[in-house]
Design a protein around this motif. Structure first.
Motif, mmCIF file in Angstrom:
data_model
loop_
_atom_site.group_PDB
_atom_site.id
_atom_site.type_symbol
_atom_site.label_atom_id
_atom_site.label_comp_id
_atom_site.label_asym_id
_atom_site.label_seq_id
_atom_site.Cartn_x
_atom_site.Cartn_y
_atom_site.Cartn_z
ATOM 1 N N VAL A 1 12.318 5.238 33.003
ATOM 2 C CA VAL A 1 13.074 6.170 34.097
ATOM 3 C C VAL A 1 12.879 7.351 32.950
ATOM 4 O O VAL A 1 13.003 7.251 31.735
ATOM 5 C CB VAL A 1 14.940 5.664 33.061
ATOM 6 C CG1 VAL A 1 15.484 7.159 33.428
ATOM 7 C CG2 VAL A 1 14.921 4.752 33.800
ATOM 8 N N SER B 1 15.474 12.889 37.538
ATOM 9 C CA SER B 1 15.931 11.483 38.336
ATOM 10 C C SER B 1 15.954 12.453 39.483
ATOM 11 O O SER B 1 16.487 11.191 39.833
ATOM 12 C CB SER B 1 17.224 10.794 37.979
ATOM 13 O OG SER B 1 17.144 10.266 36.071
ATOM 14 N N GLU C 1 14.767 9.670 42.467
ATOM 15 C CA GLU C 1 15.650 8.727 42.783
ATOM 16 C C GLU C 1 17.197 9.368 43.299
ATOM 17 O O GLU C 1 18.259 8.460 43.759
ATOM 18 C CB GLU C 1 16.220 8.732 41.008
ATOM 19 C CG GLU C 1 14.912 7.405 41.077
ATOM 20 C CD GLU C 1 13.973 7.790 39.860
ATOM 21 O OE1 GLU C 1 13.394 7.456 39.393
ATOM 22 O OE2 GLU C 1 14.792 9.342 39.916
ATOM 23 N N MET D 1 17.309 1.173 38.233
ATOM 24 C CA MET D 1 16.027 1.596 37.484
ATOM 25 C C MET D 1 16.580 1.184 36.168
ATOM 26 O O MET D 1 17.119 0.366 36.207
ATOM 27 C CB MET D 1 17.239 2.951 37.412
ATOM 28 C CG MET D 1 17.099 4.106 38.514
ATOM 29 S SD MET D 1 18.354 5.764 38.539
ATOM 30 C CE MET D 1 17.314 6.420 37.131
ATOM 31 N N ASP E 1 14.196 0.760 32.380
ATOM 32 C CA ASP E 1 13.662 0.958 30.645
ATOM 33 C C ASP E 1 14.499 0.549 29.959
ATOM 34 O O ASP E 1 15.435 1.200 29.559
ATOM 35 C CB ASP E 1 13.541 2.766 31.179
ATOM 36 C CG ASP E 1 12.647 2.961 30.457
ATOM 37 O OD1 ASP E 1 12.704 2.667 28.999
ATOM 38 O OD2 ASP E 1 11.884 4.300 30.987
ATOM 39 N N PRO F 1 19.427 6.689 32.750
ATOM 40 C CA PRO F 1 19.355 7.553 33.650
ATOM 41 C C PRO F 1 19.782 8.943 32.810
ATOM 42 O O PRO F 1 21.143 9.615 32.412
ATOM 43 C CB PRO F 1 19.680 7.666 35.176
ATOM 44 C CG PRO F 1 19.979 5.574 34.588
ATOM 45 C CD PRO F 1 21.099 5.901 33.307
ATOM 46 N N PHE G 1 21.229 0.952 36.280
ATOM 47 C CA PHE G 1 20.699 0.367 35.338
ATOM 48 C C PHE G 1 20.175 -1.093 34.830
ATOM 49 O O PHE G 1 21.141 -1.492 34.354
ATOM 50 C CB PHE G 1 20.772 1.892 34.035
ATOM 51 C CG PHE G 1 19.972 1.717 33.888
ATOM 52 C CD1 PHE G 1 18.847 2.480 34.213
ATOM 53 C CD2 PHE G 1 20.059 1.030 32.504
ATOM 54 C CE1 PHE G 1 17.785 2.282 32.187
ATOM 55 C CE2 PHE G 1 19.449 1.807 30.948
ATOM 56 C CZ PHE G 1 18.326 2.142 30.617
#
Length: 267
Positions: free
Chosen positions: A73, A77, A80, A92, A94, A100, A109
């Motif tokens: 991420v 974005s 996405e 997503m 990370d 995000p 997320f």
């Protein structure tokens, strides 16, 4: 004299904390590049995401894809968001960010890294999909930019899941190391695995990183590759015109177009 030069080279590398490695035979590098040559397949490419970094070209065959997986991420974005605008659920992951860059009802997320292990900070791509969409069927799209961890992600992914991705977009890092045999042996396995089920349909070097040249072979250090599953590739023909009209530089640095040795093999 040869022994003296080797000793001198070893001292030079040691003084700079560098390690001497075995060079990959150039014919093997060339063969890999040829296998990754982009092809046209009867459909147009479209751009998802912004004009600069974070935007990618994908085949215009998105109908029926209900889910996007996007590990890594960044500060934008846009890719996405464009997938969400098409009605896709976007997953997503990370561990290096809290959330995000933008909010969207279709964003989901996870604060973990995607890699080759399952532990407190990491999970595999298979585990992620099984946890988030355990009963789902149908095609997926994968967009991955994980700063070098892409190699372990693909080496650990199952063939079952790989085949579910109709489209795969990957930013590959450290490709200049293909000239080093230990890295080449790893990286070529990753590409061989992807190419068993998918075909490269676009290649866009990231101009932020530059390139490396050895003899007649020029390798972008970082490049964005788009793959399409083989059952969607009909009447494939080599692409011989780069950059694509929708390609955009990732940064304001000097432009870096795809070297001809990646698509014009007679020159």
């Amino acid at each position: 004299m040869r022994r003296f030069l080797l000793k001198l080279a070893s001292r030079y590398l040691a003084a700079r904390n560098m390690i001497a490695v075995r060079r990959t035979p150039l014919n093997e590098v060339t063969a890999l590049i040829e296998h990754l040559a982009p092809v046209s397949f009867g459909k147009e490419l479209i751009r998802l995401g912004p004009d600069r970094d974070g935007g990618y070209l994908v085949p215009d065959v998105l109908d029926g894809i209900a889910t996007c997986y996007s590990p890594g991420v960044g500060s934008v974005s846009g890719f996405e968001s464009d997938c969400a605008d098409r009605g896709m659920d976007v997953y997503m992951a990370d561990a290096s960010v809290e959330k995000p860059a933008v909010s969207n009802d279709l964003f989901h997320f996870s604060d973990k890294f995607i890699g080759a292990a399952s532990n407190e900070a990491h999970m595999t791509l298979d585990e992620w999909v099984d946890l988030t969409r355990p009963d789902s069927e149908g095609d997926l799209i994968l967009q991955i930019d994980v700063e070098g961890a892409e190699y372990e992600v693909f080496l650990s992914v199952s063939e079952r899941l790989l085949k579910r991705f109709r489209i795969i977009v990957v930013e590959f890092h450290g490709l200049d190391q293909l000239f080093n045999l230990p890295f080449f042996e790893l990286g070529s396995r990753v590409f061989d695995k992807i190419l068993q089920t998918h075909t490269c349909v676009h290649n866009h070097p990231n101009n932020y990183s530059g390139s490396t040249r050895l003899d007649d072979i020029v390798i972008p250090k970082t490049t964005e590759l788009t793959f399409l599953r083989n059952d969607y590739v009909k009447e494939a023909a080599p692409v011989t015109d780069f950059p694509h009209q929708l390609d955009c530089d990732n940064s304001t640095k000097h432009p870096l177009h795809l070297p001809k040795c990646w698509y014009l093999f007679s020159q």
